[in-house]
Design an enzyme around this catalytic site. Sequence first.
Site, PDB file in Angstrom:
ATOM      1  N   LYS A  65       0.815  -1.225   0.000  1.00  0.00           N
ATOM      2  CA  LYS A  65       0.000   0.000   0.000  1.00  0.00           C
ATOM      3  C   LYS A  65       0.841   1.264   0.000  1.00  0.00           C
ATOM      4  O   LYS A  65       0.340   2.342  -0.304  1.00  0.00           O
ATOM      5  CB  LYS A  65      -0.965  -0.004   1.198  1.00  0.00           C
ATOM      6  N   LYS A  82     -11.739  -3.287  -2.913  1.00  0.00           N
ATOM      7  CA  LYS A  82     -12.683  -2.176  -3.026  1.00  0.00           C
ATOM      8  C   LYS A  82     -11.958  -0.851  -3.176  1.00  0.00           C
ATOM      9  O   LYS A  82     -12.560   0.149  -3.537  1.00  0.00           O
ATOM     10  CB  LYS A  82     -13.649  -2.143  -1.837  1.00  0.00           C
ATOM     11  N   LYS A  94      -5.443  -9.107  -5.825  1.00  0.00           N
ATOM     12  CA  LYS A  94      -6.716  -9.502  -5.208  1.00  0.00           C
ATOM     13  C   LYS A  94      -7.807  -8.477  -5.547  1.00  0.00           C
ATOM     14  O   LYS A  94      -7.506  -7.297  -5.765  1.00  0.00           O
ATOM     15  CB  LYS A  94      -6.559  -9.698  -3.695  1.00  0.00           C
TER      16      LYS A  94
HETATM   17  P1  ATP Z   1      -9.026  -2.790   0.587  1.00  0.00           P
HETATM   18  O1  ATP Z   1      -9.294  -3.559  -0.637  1.00  0.00           O
HETATM   19  O2  ATP Z   1      -9.740  -1.501   0.681  1.00  0.00           O
HETATM   20  O3  ATP Z   1      -7.609  -2.765   0.984  1.00  0.00           O
HETATM   21  P2  ATP Z   1      -9.981  -5.072   1.793  1.00  0.00           P
HETATM   22  O4  ATP Z   1     -11.294  -5.305   1.181  1.00  0.00           O
HETATM   23  O5  ATP Z   1      -8.846  -5.897   1.429  1.00  0.00           O
HETATM   24  O6  ATP Z   1      -9.682  -3.554   1.697  1.00  0.00           O
HETATM   25  P3  ATP Z   1     -11.142  -5.287   4.364  1.00  0.00           P
HETATM   26  O7  ATP Z   1     -12.377  -4.629   3.969  1.00  0.00           O
HETATM   27  O8  ATP Z   1     -10.670  -4.885   5.678  1.00  0.00           O
HETATM   28  O9  ATP Z   1      -9.995  -5.117   3.352  1.00  0.00           O
HETATM   29  O10 ATP Z   1     -11.319  -6.850   4.268  1.00  0.00           O
HETATM   30  C1  ATP Z   1     -12.301  -7.486   4.974  1.00  0.00           C
HETATM   31  C2  ATP Z   1     -12.153  -8.950   4.846  1.00  0.00           C
HETATM   32  O11 ATP Z   1     -12.357  -9.354   3.495  1.00  0.00           O
HETATM   33  C3  ATP Z   1     -10.785  -9.478   5.255  1.00  0.00           C
HETATM   34  O12 ATP Z   1     -10.951 -10.643   6.019  1.00  0.00           O
HETATM   35  C4  ATP Z   1     -10.124  -9.779   3.948  1.00  0.00           C
HETATM   36  O13 ATP Z   1      -9.186 -10.814   4.081  1.00  0.00           O
HETATM   37  C5  ATP Z   1     -11.313 -10.212   3.105  1.00  0.00           C
HETATM   38  N1  ATP Z   1     -11.042  -9.966   1.697  1.00  0.00           N
HETATM   39  C6  ATP Z   1     -10.781  -8.781   1.121  1.00  0.00           C
HETATM   40  N2  ATP Z   1     -10.600  -8.912  -0.191  1.00  0.00           N
HETATM   41  C7  ATP Z   1     -10.743 -10.238  -0.462  1.00  0.00           C
HETATM   42  C8  ATP Z   1     -10.658 -11.028  -1.652  1.00  0.00           C
HETATM   43  N3  ATP Z   1     -10.385 -10.462  -2.815  1.00  0.00           N
HETATM   44  N4  ATP Z   1     -10.870 -12.342  -1.548  1.00  0.00           N
HETATM   45  C9  ATP Z   1     -11.155 -12.920  -0.375  1.00  0.00           C
HETATM   46  N5  ATP Z   1     -11.245 -12.241   0.789  1.00  0.00           N
HETATM   47  C10 ATP Z   1     -11.037 -10.919   0.749  1.00  0.00           C
END
Ligand code: ATP
Length: 336
Positions: free
Chosen positions: A112, A196, A193
């Site tokens: 990041k 959002k 991955k």
């Molecule tokens: P950002 O993408 O904004 O960095 P994020 O979506 O990765 O955020 P969080 O919203 O905090 O981060 O994630 C919430 C949960 O969703 C965490 O347990 C994370 O591991 C899971 N998660 C996030 N993206 C994925 C993905 N692409 N596949 C599976 N699990 C995910």
Amino acid sequence: MKKRVFSGIQPSGILTLGNYLGAIKRFVEMQDEYEAFYCVVDYHAITVPQAPETLRSQIAHTAAFMLGAGLDPEKMTLFVQSDVPAHTQLGWIMECTASFGELSRMTQFKEKSEGKESVSGGLFTYPALMAADILLYDADGVPVGDDQKQHVELCRDLAERFNSRFGKVFKVPEPIIGETGARIMSLQDPHKKMSKSDPNPAGYISLGDSKDEIVKKVKRAVTDSGREVAYDPEGKPALANLITIFSHCAGKTIDEIVAAYDGKGYAEFKRDLAEAVVEAITPVQEKHDALIADGSFVQILIDGARRAHEVSSRVLKRAKEAMGLSVLLDPEAVRL
Ligand code: ATP
Ligand code: LTN
């Protein structure tokens, strides 16, 4: 007694299908078997700049989508991190427990911060606050996607270090990572991955997307060369990701999907995939919309914060006392 789980979701955007399949669906499954605490981690979201109006709205939508997905206030506790004071308080203690070296090794920070001219101090110390989140609830397990495993390992190290210096204050938690769906990849780049906070919305399906947007995004999703629908995560990672998504949304195995498209092309596969995604998320969207319209999620979050405060203030007091910090105004006596 039921075992406890804790997990957090950042309100850093509208939740994606990756969040739903990798995390929230499992949160819902776990609320029966465990005593579950789920948290909208808004302090984590401000490690990167957020506009106040956007943040306020994203907190509400994140909570409403989590409830819309089936989290039940009768069964679990849902709250917003910044409503519960113990998080930042223990967060500081964890920052002082972690070393600069170990925080520097966190891959999420490296990813990041890469290429950015300026990053906040909070982005660097983020995993210490996450450790505090978990330890405050004496959690046995932490359901997360694969990307968070390193942070949960750090949390374990910090708990063990603290306990060996000051006595057994914290429970040492285990990460709980699903087998498939733990890592849903971007629709535009199967090596990244689905996220959002991706600047390109074509890479993710948001829980807020309309049916038309979903159909368009699935159509535009990258596929690998070739014509046949085969599951080969090494050789055809983009297609393998789409098959994984299909399998989760339709509740079918990978083999069933592959067999169903034997001899058929990508176009038909994508058309049905889009339909499966729409079917999976429409009920979540409808419940989300109803919760936002009647505002009923607010009371759920207030009740959740009170319950979270009750539990976390006790653990905070234990930690402060063990270290020799002042507890003249007992954290437990603070009323929310
Ligand atoms: P950002 O993408 O904004 O960095 P994020 O979506 O990765 O955020 P969080 O919203 O905090 O981060 O994630 C919430 C949960 O969703 C965490 O347990 C994370 O591991 C899971 N998660 C996030 N993206 C994925 C993905 N692409 N596949 C599976 N699990 C995910
Ligand atoms: N770092 C996590 C969000 C998060 C979390 C937590 C997850 C903050 N605190 C505590 C589990 C437990 C993320 O980026 N997905």
